[in-house]
Design a protein around this motif. Structure first.
Motif, PDB file in Angstrom:
ATOM      1  N   PHE A   1       0.817  -1.205   0.000  1.00  0.00           N
ATOM      2  CA  PHE A   1       0.000   0.000   0.000  1.00  0.00           C
ATOM      3  C   PHE A   1       0.854   1.260   0.000  1.00  0.00           C
ATOM      4  CE2 PHE A   1      -2.718  -3.238   1.954  1.00  0.00           C
ATOM      5  CZ  PHE A   1      -3.879  -3.083   1.217  1.00  0.00           C
ATOM      6  N   PRO A   2       0.247   2.399  -0.352  1.00  0.00           N
ATOM      7  CA  PRO A   2       0.971   3.667  -0.269  1.00  0.00           C
ATOM      8  C   PRO A   2       1.406   3.941   1.172  1.00  0.00           C
ATOM      9  CG  PRO A   2      -1.070   3.921  -1.507  1.00  0.00           C
ATOM     10  CD  PRO A   2      -1.123   2.567  -0.878  1.00  0.00           C
ATOM     11  N   SER A   3       2.438   4.734   1.330  1.00  0.00           N
ATOM     12  CA  SER A   3       2.964   5.055   2.651  1.00  0.00           C
ATOM     13  C   SER A   3       1.867   5.639   3.547  1.00  0.00           C
ATOM     14  CB  SER A   3       4.110   6.063   2.525  1.00  0.00           C
ATOM     15  OG  SER A   3       4.597   6.434   3.795  1.00  0.00           O
ATOM     16  N   GLY A   4       1.734   5.073   4.752  1.00  0.00           N
ATOM     17  CA  GLY A   4       0.764   5.561   5.721  1.00  0.00           C
ATOM     18  C   GLY A   4      -0.618   4.953   5.604  1.00  0.00           C
ATOM     19  N   PHE A   5      -0.894   4.214   4.529  1.00  0.00           N
ATOM     20  CA  PHE A   5      -2.232   3.656   4.316  1.00  0.00           C
ATOM     21  C   PHE A   5      -2.611   2.697   5.441  1.00  0.00           C
ATOM     22  CE2 PHE A   5      -5.295   0.617   2.641  1.00  0.00           C
ATOM     23  CZ  PHE A   5      -6.157   1.406   1.896  1.00  0.00           C
ATOM     24  N   CYS A   6      -1.639   1.946   5.960  1.00  0.00           N
ATOM     25  CA  CYS A   6      -1.924   0.906   6.949  1.00  0.00           C
ATOM     26  C   CYS A   6      -1.906   1.428   8.383  1.00  0.00           C
ATOM     27  CB  CYS A   6      -0.912  -0.227   6.807  1.00  0.00           C
ATOM     28  SG  CYS A   6      -1.094  -1.179   5.282  1.00  0.00           S
ATOM     29  N   GLU A   7      -1.734   2.716   8.567  1.00  0.00           N
ATOM     30  CA  GLU A   7      -1.712   3.258   9.924  1.00  0.00           C
ATOM     31  C   GLU A   7      -3.048   2.987  10.626  1.00  0.00           C
ATOM     32  OE1 GLU A   7      -1.067   7.523  12.256  1.00  0.00           O
ATOM     33  OE2 GLU A   7      -0.653   7.353  10.106  1.00  0.00           O
ATOM     34  N   GLY A   8      -2.992   2.275  11.736  1.00  0.00           N
ATOM     35  CA  GLY A   8      -4.204   1.930  12.470  1.00  0.00           C
ATOM     36  C   GLY A   8      -4.958   0.741  11.906  1.00  0.00           C
ATOM     37  N   LEU A   9      -4.495   0.177  10.792  1.00  0.00           N
ATOM     38  CA  LEU A   9      -5.163  -0.988  10.195  1.00  0.00           C
ATOM     39  C   LEU A   9      -4.923  -2.209  11.072  1.00  0.00           C
ATOM     40  CD1 LEU A   9      -6.750  -1.648   7.548  1.00  0.00           C
ATOM     41  CD2 LEU A   9      -4.590  -2.491   6.611  1.00  0.00           C
ATOM     42  N   GLU A  10      -5.954  -3.013  11.269  1.00  0.00           N
ATOM     43  CA  GLU A  10      -5.865  -4.182  12.133  1.00  0.00           C
ATOM     44  C   GLU A  10      -6.293  -5.431  11.387  1.00  0.00           C
ATOM     45  OE1 GLU A  10      -8.316  -3.363  15.485  1.00  0.00           O
ATOM     46  OE2 GLU A  10      -6.980  -1.816  16.301  1.00  0.00           O
ATOM     47  N   ILE A  11      -5.857  -6.581  11.888  1.00  0.00           N
ATOM     48  CA  ILE A  11      -6.317  -7.852  11.336  1.00  0.00           C
ATOM     49  C   ILE A  11      -7.838  -7.939  11.523  1.00  0.00           C
ATOM     50  CG2 ILE A  11      -6.266 -10.357  11.636  1.00  0.00           C
ATOM     51  CD1 ILE A  11      -3.322 -10.093  12.374  1.00  0.00           C
ATOM     52  N   GLY A  12      -8.536  -8.314  10.470  1.00  0.00           N
ATOM     53  CA  GLY A  12      -9.994  -8.358  10.492  1.00  0.00           C
ATOM     54  C   GLY A  12     -10.649  -7.144   9.881  1.00  0.00           C
ATOM     55  N   ALA A  13      -9.847  -6.099   9.613  1.00  0.00           N
ATOM     56  CA  ALA A  13     -10.396  -4.890   8.992  1.00  0.00           C
ATOM     57  C   ALA A  13     -10.703  -5.142   7.524  1.00  0.00           C
ATOM     58  CB  ALA A  13      -9.415  -3.737   9.130  1.00  0.00           C
ATOM     59  N   SER A  14     -11.586  -4.313   6.966  1.00  0.00           N
ATOM     60  CA  SER A  14     -11.993  -4.451   5.570  1.00  0.00           C
ATOM     61  C   SER A  14     -11.311  -3.407   4.693  1.00  0.00           C
ATOM     62  CB  SER A  14     -13.509  -4.300   5.432  1.00  0.00           C
ATOM     63  OG  SER A  14     -14.183  -5.330   6.135  1.00  0.00           O
ATOM     64  N   VAL A  15     -10.894  -3.845   3.510  1.00  0.00           N
ATOM     65  CA  VAL A  15     -10.293  -2.952   2.519  1.00  0.00           C
ATOM     66  C   VAL A  15     -10.920  -3.279   1.169  1.00  0.00           C
ATOM     67  CG1 VAL A  15      -8.190  -2.243   1.327  1.00  0.00           C
ATOM     68  CG2 VAL A  15      -8.105  -2.770   3.777  1.00  0.00           C
ATOM     69  N   ALA A  16     -11.469  -2.283   0.487  1.00  0.00           N
ATOM     70  CA  ALA A  16     -11.997  -2.485  -0.856  1.00  0.00           C
ATOM     71  C   ALA A  16     -10.829  -2.520  -1.831  1.00  0.00           C
ATOM     72  CB  ALA A  16     -12.967  -1.372  -1.222  1.00  0.00           C
ATOM     73  N   SER A  17     -10.712  -3.629  -2.545  1.00  0.00           N
ATOM     74  CA  SER A  17      -9.608  -3.835  -3.477  1.00  0.00           C
ATOM     75  C   SER A  17     -10.184  -4.015  -4.873  1.00  0.00           C
ATOM     76  CB  SER A  17      -8.793  -5.061  -3.060  1.00  0.00           C
ATOM     77  OG  SER A  17      -8.354  -4.927  -1.709  1.00  0.00           O
ATOM     78  N   ASP A  18     -10.054  -2.963  -5.701  1.00  0.00           N
ATOM     79  CA  ASP A  18     -10.752  -2.914  -6.995  1.00  0.00           C
ATOM     80  C   ASP A  18     -12.243  -3.176  -6.812  1.00  0.00           C
ATOM     81  OD1 ASP A  18      -8.984  -1.967  -8.834  1.00  0.00           O
ATOM     82  OD2 ASP A  18      -8.592  -3.874  -9.824  1.00  0.00           O
ATOM     83  N   GLY A  19     -12.780  -2.667  -5.690  1.00  0.00           N
ATOM     84  CA  GLY A  19     -14.213  -2.762  -5.442  1.00  0.00           C
ATOM     85  C   GLY A  19     -14.660  -3.996  -4.698  1.00  0.00           C
ATOM     86  N   VAL A  20     -13.729  -4.920  -4.401  1.00  0.00           N
ATOM     87  CA  VAL A  20     -14.073  -6.155  -3.704  1.00  0.00           C
ATOM     88  C   VAL A  20     -13.704  -5.997  -2.226  1.00  0.00           C
ATOM     89  CG1 VAL A  20     -13.791  -8.650  -3.607  1.00  0.00           C
ATOM     90  CG2 VAL A  20     -13.541  -7.440  -5.796  1.00  0.00           C
ATOM     91  N   CYS A  21     -14.650  -6.219  -1.337  1.00  0.00           N
ATOM     92  CA  CYS A  21     -14.384  -6.119   0.099  1.00  0.00           C
ATOM     93  C   CYS A  21     -13.555  -7.319   0.545  1.00  0.00           C
ATOM     94  CB  CYS A  21     -15.699  -6.062   0.873  1.00  0.00           C
ATOM     95  SG  CYS A  21     -15.474  -5.949   2.668  1.00  0.00           S
ATOM     96  N   LEU A  22     -12.327  -7.053   0.992  1.00  0.00           N
ATOM     97  CA  LEU A  22     -11.433  -8.103   1.470  1.00  0.00           C
ATOM     98  C   LEU A  22     -11.079  -7.854   2.935  1.00  0.00           C
ATOM     99  CD1 LEU A  22      -8.951  -8.453  -1.539  1.00  0.00           C
ATOM    100  CD2 LEU A  22     -11.051  -9.742  -1.106  1.00  0.00           C
ATOM    101  N   THR A  23     -10.757  -8.931   3.630  1.00  0.00           N
ATOM    102  CA  THR A  23     -10.437  -8.854   5.050  1.00  0.00           C
ATOM    103  C   THR A  23      -8.948  -9.056   5.280  1.00  0.00           C
ATOM    104  OG1 THR A  23     -12.615  -9.734   5.646  1.00  0.00           O
ATOM    105  CG2 THR A  23     -10.900  -9.872   7.310  1.00  0.00           C
ATOM    106  N   VAL A  24      -8.357  -8.184   6.086  1.00  0.00           N
ATOM    107  CA  VAL A  24      -6.938  -8.297   6.419  1.00  0.00           C
ATOM    108  C   VAL A  24      -6.716  -9.563   7.244  1.00  0.00           C
ATOM    109  CG1 VAL A  24      -4.983  -7.248   7.615  1.00  0.00           C
ATOM    110  CG2 VAL A  24      -6.651  -5.797   6.424  1.00  0.00           C
ATOM    111  N   THR A  25      -5.815 -10.438   6.798  1.00  0.00           N
ATOM    112  CA  THR A  25      -5.510 -11.664   7.537  1.00  0.00           C
ATOM    113  C   THR A  25      -4.140 -11.618   8.199  1.00  0.00           C
ATOM    114  OG1 THR A  25      -4.659 -12.708   5.520  1.00  0.00           O
ATOM    115  CG2 THR A  25      -6.980 -13.076   6.062  1.00  0.00           C
ATOM    116  N   GLN A  26      -3.266 -10.749   7.705  1.00  0.00           N
ATOM    117  CA  GLN A  26      -1.949 -10.606   8.316  1.00  0.00           C
ATOM    118  C   GLN A  26      -1.359  -9.260   7.929  1.00  0.00           C
ATOM    119  OE1 GLN A  26       0.657 -13.943   7.712  1.00  0.00           O
ATOM    120  NE2 GLN A  26       2.401 -13.001   8.756  1.00  0.00           N
ATOM    121  N   LEU A  27      -0.647  -8.645   8.860  1.00  0.00           N
ATOM    122  CA  LEU A  27       0.010  -7.367   8.609  1.00  0.00           C
ATOM    123  C   LEU A  27       1.514  -7.566   8.586  1.00  0.00           C
ATOM    124  CD1 LEU A  27      -2.117  -5.160  11.034  1.00  0.00           C
ATOM    125  CD2 LEU A  27      -2.149  -5.031   8.533  1.00  0.00           C
ATOM    126  N   HIS A  28       2.182  -6.827   7.688  1.00  0.00           N
ATOM    127  CA  HIS A  28       3.632  -6.892   7.567  1.00  0.00           C
ATOM    128  C   HIS A  28       4.211  -5.478   7.693  1.00  0.00           C
ATOM    129  CE1 HIS A  28       3.285 -11.024   5.987  1.00  0.00           C
ATOM    130  NE2 HIS A  28       2.306 -10.562   5.216  1.00  0.00           N
TER     131      HIS A  28
END
Length: 227
Positions: A28-55
């Motif tokens: 992701f772009p710099s800073g996009f993941c700030e505060g992002l948690e496992i289980g959060a939702s992110v629309a990816s090309d319009g598809v709702c996806l769930t974060v399973t792991q953070l790096h």
């Protein structure tokens, strides 16, 4: 819920295949993941996806099941592909576009591209029966971006097309400038329009009943349809 305002472009940094499941690691772009948690939702090309792991380094993993791969453009992603991304809207967030669920209704394809001065026009080919929910000046979500339909055309078989005009800022913030004729797109229709159209259709069918076949035949002779 999402607003349809794309917040940036993510790139696919890795893909892991497992039986019935594909895991995408997105950069992701710099800073996009700030505060992002496992289980959060992110629309990816319009598809709702769930974060399973953070790096580290603004990267995260998302598992996509086979059904979602079959119904969306995510199946065609490869390492290095770029996609539109938006984090889930928070309570009280400004809705700059229109409310989206992140549930893709169908895939469409770019039929043609025009480039008037300072504009970029995509004509999108729509399969039947989805054109019944798309109207000029109405909202449409294309790869997660809330856009206004400029023009629309319907065919007798329920298929058709619509056009969207993209300004330079939209092209800068999204992947639309990278799409060629024939490119597949994820489409989510506007829910209020869908409810209204389906309600009217159900009412017409209930009231007309036995007269519907004759009406449909008459409309077909004029190159029209109830769809």
């Amino acid at each position: 819920m999402f607003t349809g305002i794309v917040q940036g472009l993510a790139s696919v940094s890795a893909i892991t295949e497992r039986p019935g499941l594909r895991t995408f690691t997105l950069q992701f772009p710099s800073g996009f993941c700030e505060g992002l948690e496992i289980g959060a939702s992110v629309a990816s090309d319009g598809v709702c996806l769930t974060v399973t792991q953070l790096h580290e380094g603004d990267r995260a993993d998302f598992d996509v099941m086979q059904q979602s791969l079959n119904l969306t453009t995510l199946s065609g992603l490869t390492q290095g592909s770029r996609i539109n991304v938006e984090r889930a809207a928070r309570d009280g967030a400004e809705i700059g576009g229109h409310p989206l669920s992140g549930h893709v209704d169908f895939m469409a394809r770019v039929e043609s591209i025009r480039r008037p001065e300072n504009n970029h026009v995509l004509r999108v080919k729509v399969p039947a029966p989805w054109m019944r929910y798309i109207f000029a000046k109405g909202y449409i979500a294309v790869n997660g971006a809330s856009l206004t339909v400029a023009e629309a055309g319907r065919n007798a078989d329920g298929s058709g097309w619509f056009e969207v005009w993209l300004i330079p800022e939209t092209l800068r913030m999204t992947s639309f400038g990278e799409k060629d004729v024939g490119a597949a797109l994820n489409i989510e229709i506007e829910r209020q329009t869908q409810v209204l159209v389906d309600t009217v259709r159900a009412t017409v069918e209930e009231r007309l009943g036995p007269l519907l076949p004759a009406l449909e035949k008459l409309l077909a002779e004029q190159g029209l349809s109830l769809g």
